[in-house]
Every structure is written in structure tokens, then in C-alpha cells.
Design a protein around this motif. Structure first.
Motif, mmCIF file in Angstrom:
data_model
loop_
_atom_site.group_PDB
_atom_site.id
_atom_site.type_symbol
_atom_site.label_atom_id
_atom_site.label_comp_id
_atom_site.label_asym_id
_atom_site.label_seq_id
_atom_site.Cartn_x
_atom_site.Cartn_y
_atom_site.Cartn_z
ATOM 1 N N HIS A 235 24.923 32.435 35.067
ATOM 2 C CA HIS A 235 25.192 32.541 33.633
ATOM 3 C C HIS A 235 24.075 31.883 32.822
ATOM 4 N N ASP A 236 23.565 32.612 31.852
ATOM 5 C CA ASP A 236 22.475 32.135 30.986
ATOM 6 C C ASP A 236 21.229 31.756 31.775
ATOM 7 N N ASN A 237 21.067 32.350 32.961
ATOM 8 C CA ASN A 237 19.879 32.116 33.780
ATOM 9 C C ASN A 237 18.952 33.311 33.611
ATOM 10 N N PRO A 238 17.743 33.112 33.103
ATOM 11 C CA PRO A 238 16.853 34.250 32.832
ATOM 12 C C PRO A 238 16.436 35.017 34.076
ATOM 13 N N GLU A 239 16.658 34.446 35.259
ATOM 14 C CA GLU A 239 16.309 35.151 36.495
ATOM 15 C C GLU A 239 17.415 36.094 36.952
ATOM 16 N N TRP A 240 18.530 36.101 36.211
ATOM 17 C CA TRP A 240 19.663 36.947 36.570
ATOM 18 C C TRP A 240 20.078 37.816 35.382
ATOM 19 N N ALA A 241 20.674 38.971 35.686
ATOM 20 C CA ALA A 241 21.289 39.821 34.674
ATOM 21 C C ALA A 241 22.742 40.056 35.070
ATOM 22 N N TYR A 242 23.606 40.214 34.064
ATOM 23 C CA TYR A 242 25.034 40.409 34.353
ATOM 24 C C TYR A 242 25.596 41.509 33.464
ATOM 25 N N GLY A 243 26.438 42.348 34.054
ATOM 26 C CA GLY A 243 27.186 43.338 33.296
ATOM 27 C C GLY A 243 28.528 43.531 33.963
ATOM 28 N N GLY A 244 29.577 43.716 33.158
ATOM 29 C CA GLY A 244 30.896 43.872 33.753
ATOM 30 C C GLY A 244 31.906 44.391 32.763
ATOM 31 N N GLY A 245 33.170 44.298 33.138
ATOM 32 C CA GLY A 245 34.247 44.798 32.299
ATOM 33 C C GLY A 245 35.587 44.310 32.809
ATOM 34 N N MET A 246 36.658 44.968 32.346
ATOM 35 C CA MET A 246 38.013 44.564 32.713
ATOM 36 C C MET A 246 38.889 45.801 32.865
ATOM 37 N N PHE A 247 39.748 45.794 33.887
ATOM 38 C CA PHE A 247 40.742 46.842 34.081
ATOM 39 C C PHE A 247 42.135 46.204 34.116
ATOM 40 N N HIS A 248 43.118 46.914 33.587
ATOM 41 C CA HIS A 248 44.514 46.552 33.766
ATOM 42 C C HIS A 248 45.054 47.436 34.878
ATOM 43 N N ILE A 249 45.580 46.825 35.945
ATOM 44 C CA ILE A 249 45.994 47.579 37.127
ATOM 45 C C ILE A 249 47.429 47.213 37.486
ATOM 46 N N ALA A 250 48.229 48.214 37.774
ATOM 47 C CA ALA A 250 49.638 48.004 38.116
ATOM 48 C C ALA A 250 49.771 47.741 39.615
ATOM 49 N N CYS A 251 49.407 46.533 40.031
ATOM 50 C CA CYS A 251 49.569 46.151 41.438
ATOM 51 C C CYS A 251 49.680 44.639 41.552
ATOM 52 N N ASP A 252 50.241 44.194 42.648
ATOM 53 C CA ASP A 252 50.284 42.779 43.026
ATOM 54 C C ASP A 252 48.846 42.273 43.163
ATOM 55 N N TYR A 253 48.570 41.094 42.614
ATOM 56 C CA TYR A 253 47.205 40.568 42.657
ATOM 57 C C TYR A 253 46.698 40.389 44.082
ATOM 58 N N ARG A 254 47.615 40.185 45.022
ATOM 59 C CA ARG A 254 47.193 39.984 46.401
ATOM 60 C C ARG A 254 46.681 41.272 47.042
ATOM 61 N N LEU A 255 47.146 42.421 46.548
ATOM 62 C CA LEU A 255 46.614 43.680 47.045
ATOM 63 C C LEU A 255 45.142 43.833 46.668
ATOM 64 N N MET A 256 44.777 43.352 45.486
ATOM 65 C CA MET A 256 43.366 43.404 45.099
ATOM 66 C C MET A 256 42.539 42.445 45.943
ATOM 67 N N ILE A 257 43.091 41.278 46.254
ATOM 68 C CA ILE A 257 42.375 40.354 47.146
ATOM 69 C C ILE A 257 42.176 40.999 48.511
ATOM 70 N N ASP A 258 43.224 41.624 49.047
ATOM 71 C CA ASP A 258 43.109 42.341 50.323
ATOM 72 C C ASP A 258 41.976 43.362 50.250
ATOM 73 N N ASN A 259 41.942 44.119 49.173
ATOM 74 C CA ASN A 259 40.947 45.178 48.990
ATOM 75 C C ASN A 259 39.530 44.624 49.012
ATOM 76 N N LEU A 260 39.320 43.526 48.324
ATOM 77 C CA LEU A 260 37.968 42.971 48.201
ATOM 78 C C LEU A 260 37.527 42.219 49.452
ATOM 79 N N LEU B 5 45.089 51.408 44.588
ATOM 80 C CA LEU B 5 45.932 50.222 44.534
ATOM 81 C C LEU B 5 47.250 50.498 43.826
ATOM 82 N N GLN B 6 47.214 51.264 42.753
ATOM 83 C CA GLN B 6 48.448 51.535 42.016
ATOM 84 C C GLN B 6 49.412 52.388 42.836
#
Length: 366
Positions: free
Chosen positions: A126-151, A302-303
Motif C-alpha cells: 500500500h502506497d509503495n511506488p514499486e507496487w500497483a493495486y486494483g480491485g473491487g468487491m462482490f456480494h455473494i450468497a454463500c457461507d464465508y468458509r466456502l470462499m476460504i475453501d475455494n481460495l 459458490l452460490q
């Protein structure tokens, strides 16, 4: 089903720049806004007058004004004023510990007395000129642990993401899972393979040839309550793989902050921190677009998985070697939640997210 004495990403700073934001986190309805001097605040989304959502109001001179009858609320949850009324006896509402850091708004939905801002996971890019960042957010109808399993099990890439990051070598190369205290690390290293489409794009983005064999790596790091950082990249084959010099590889960290909304829904904050050609804004936008498409494919899976599990709550599920990362992550979560429910409420500590190699020795089995 989720720890509460810990930090979760609630939203991004721009989400509350113009008006309050109502969001449910771990079953708690919370309103986020900017109070005095622009400092972020978080309160129970409940007006003590008639129960209206305070998030439907507005901010005036650092005070949150209810959009129903004009009650003015302070950042500590106490009513400050209301047109035509004496407010000294009005009951206070709950306030939450909240911090703005690393480009996110973080909230502690549990006991505010335990909240320690030092426990917010560090993000060295974060705020490091040697790095770039881009992202976003999704709302997903699933148990948070299913996303952990997925990743924590990237074997699914071969099938769910066949047109972008998937390839047969992911199936063919075994992964290794180790547990280091409250951290779970699952890794896979592939050598002398063809880069898939997404990584061909990344190689070109770092001014490297994309039509030569590469070495590819995936290092997934889970830390509670639900943070997964994934070191990913490719290097021209024979140049050292993960340890190759920067001018021979495309290296990134996939950033995943998973915030439970309810037992079957999440706010999923995703992004990629890139350690090559950081000044190319067009490349950042292109990678973000590609990543959004990839995560959209996960969203559908996941949904529908969650729907099946709700329809068949008594069915047992298999636990295979490829599931070890998710299985071990769940064991850590189960222990933390058991301690919390038993009153042994030591706050969850989040390890700094740094690419520090593959330290650890305890091999995990599913």
C-alpha cells in the motif's frame, strides 16, 4: 459461525465520502460515515427514537442526522440534539471500533474493549511506488468458509477458469499444505509449462516474451478470521522460478478479504497487488478487468454450491488431499470460535501479509 473479536473489511473509503453507508457485518447492522474532521465512525444502524435506519440519513458538521425526524447522533452513540426535543435521557446506541487503513475501512464487530488497531494485517504494497493495486468487491450468497475453501484449493482453476488461469498442469502437480500456528499455507510449483492466457497478458505487461515455457507458482496463505493472500506468478523457465530476478518474471499477490454478512452471505473484497510495471495504469485496468471476470466465475459456482448444501444439510462431503488447505483453515476457525463462545475471548491476531517464503514444517492432512 464466525469470530467477532477480530478485524474485517467493511467497505472502501470512497463508499462513505458522500453519504452514510449501511452494511451488515457478522449479523450486525452497522452504519459507517465520516464524523468530525473526516474521521470514520461506525454505529448501530438504529435510531433510538423510532428505530429507523440511520444509514438513510445524512452527515452535517460531523454529526449523523436521522433521515426520519432529524435526530442528531454523535460518533460515540449518544444523541446530541433533535428538533424540539430534550435529548438528555435518550438511550445510547452501540458504537463499533473502526479504522481506516491500507485503503480499506476496517470494523471490529465484537467487544470494542479488545480491539487493537495493531492487529490489522499489514499490507506492504500500500502506497509503495514499486507496487500497483486494483480491485473491487462482490456480494455473494454463500457461507464465508466456502470462499476460504475455494481460495485455499486452486485445483478448481483447471475447470472453473479454463479460459484464463486454468491449465492441466495444476491437476498434475501435487500441492503441499503446512500449518504455522494460526496460518495455513498451501503451495504448488509448476516447472517448464506454457503460460495460460492471463499470465501471457502479465508477461507482456512486464515487457517479457509470452511464447516461451515458464515456471509458475501459487502460494496461498490463510490467516484468521478470513484473509487469504495468494502469491502468484510466472518466470521464464530456468531463471529461478519464484526466486527469479524481477526482469524475468511477473509476480503478484492476489488479495482476498472475506467479510461475513450473514451465515450464508459475504462481502468479498478482492484485488491484485502487482510487483511489475507499476506505473502502467492501462495494465492495472486490464488486469482488474480480467480478475473481475475470473472471480465472477467463482461467484456462480459458490452460490449454487451453497444452494445445494442448504437443500441437503445432512449429506456428508468428501475430504481429499486437495482440500487440506480449507480443512486446516476451518480447524483454526473452529478453535477460535469455541474459545470465543466459552469466554476465552483472546482477540484474533492477523499476521502481516508479507512474501516471506515457505517457512513451516507441520504437514497437514485433510
Amino acid at each position: 459461525m464466525f469470530p467477532k473479536n477480530t478485524w474485517y473489511v467493511a467497505c472502501m473509503p470512497q463508499d462513505i465520502d458522500d453519504k452514510p453507508l449501511g452494511r451488515k457485518v457478522c449479523g450486525e447492522r452497522i452504519v459507517f460515515y465520516r464524523g468530525e474532521e473526516g474521521r470514520v465512525a461506525a454505529l448501530e444502524d438504529f435510531c433510538p427514537h423510532r428505530g429507523a435506519p440511520l444509514s438513510l440519513g445524512f452527515v452535517r458538521e460531523g454529526r449523523l442526522v436521522c433521515g426520519y425526524h432529524g435526530l442528531e447522533m454523535g460518533c460515540e452513540g449518544k444523541t446530541i440534539a433533535m428538533p424540539g426535543q430534550r435529548v438528555r435521557g435518550f438511550p445510547a446506541i452501540r458504537s463499533y471500533s473502526v479504522e481506516e487503513r491500507y485503503g480499506f475501512i476496517w470494523v471490529w464487530p465484537g467487544d470494542a474493549a479488545l480491539a487493537d488497531p495493531a492487529k490489522i494485517p499489514a499490507q506492504h504494497w500500500h502506497d509503495n511506488p514499486e507496487w500497483a493495486y486494483g480491485g473491487g468487491m462482490f456480494h455473494i450468497a454463500c457461507d464465508y468458509r466456502l470462499m476460504i475453501d475455494n481460495l485455499m484449493d486452486l485445483t478448481h482453476e483447471t475447470y472453473v477458469h479454463s479460459g484464463s488461469i486454468g491449465q492441466k498442469e495444476i491437476d498434475e502437480v501435487p500441492c503441499k499444505t503446512v500449518v504455522n500456528g494460526d496460518e495455513v499455507v498451501t503451495s504448488r510449483f509448476m516447472e517448464n509449462i506454457e503460460p495460460p492466457p492471463f499470465w501471457k497478458l502479465a508477461l507482456r505487461g512486464n515487457h517479457l516474451a509470452d511464447d516461451v515455457p515458464v515456471d509458475r507458482w501459487q502460494i496461498c496463505r490463510f490467516t484468521p478470521p478470513s484473509h487469504v493472500m495468494i502469491e502468484v506468478g510466472v518466470a521464464h523457465a530456468g531463471k529461478g522460478g519464484y526466486d527469479a530476478p524481477s526482469d524475468c518474471k511477473a509476480y503478484s499477490i492476489v488479495v482476498d478479504f472475506i467479510t461475513p454478512e450473514t451465515e450464508t452471505s459475504i462481502w468479498y473484497f478482492w484485488g491484485m497487488a502487482r510487483h511489475f510495471n507499476p506505473g502502467d495504469k492501462a495494465l492495472t485496468a486490464s488486469i482488474r478487468e480480467g480478475q473481475a471476470k475470473i472471480f465472477s466465475e467463482d461467484l456462480e459456482m459458490l452460490q449454487l454450491q451453497q444452494r445445494n448444501l442448504l437443500d441437503h444439510p445432512d449429506r456428508g462431503l468428501l475430504k481429499l488431499n486437495i482440500d487440506a488447505g480449507g480443512v486446516q483453515s476451518r480447524k483454526i476457525l473452529d478453535r477460535i470460535m469455541a474459545d470465543e463462545q466459552a469466554g476465552r475471548a483472546a482477540p484474533v491476531s492477523a499476521s502481516p501479509n508479507t512474501p516471506d517464503g515457505m517457512a513451516g514444517s507441520a504437514t497437514a492432512a485433510a
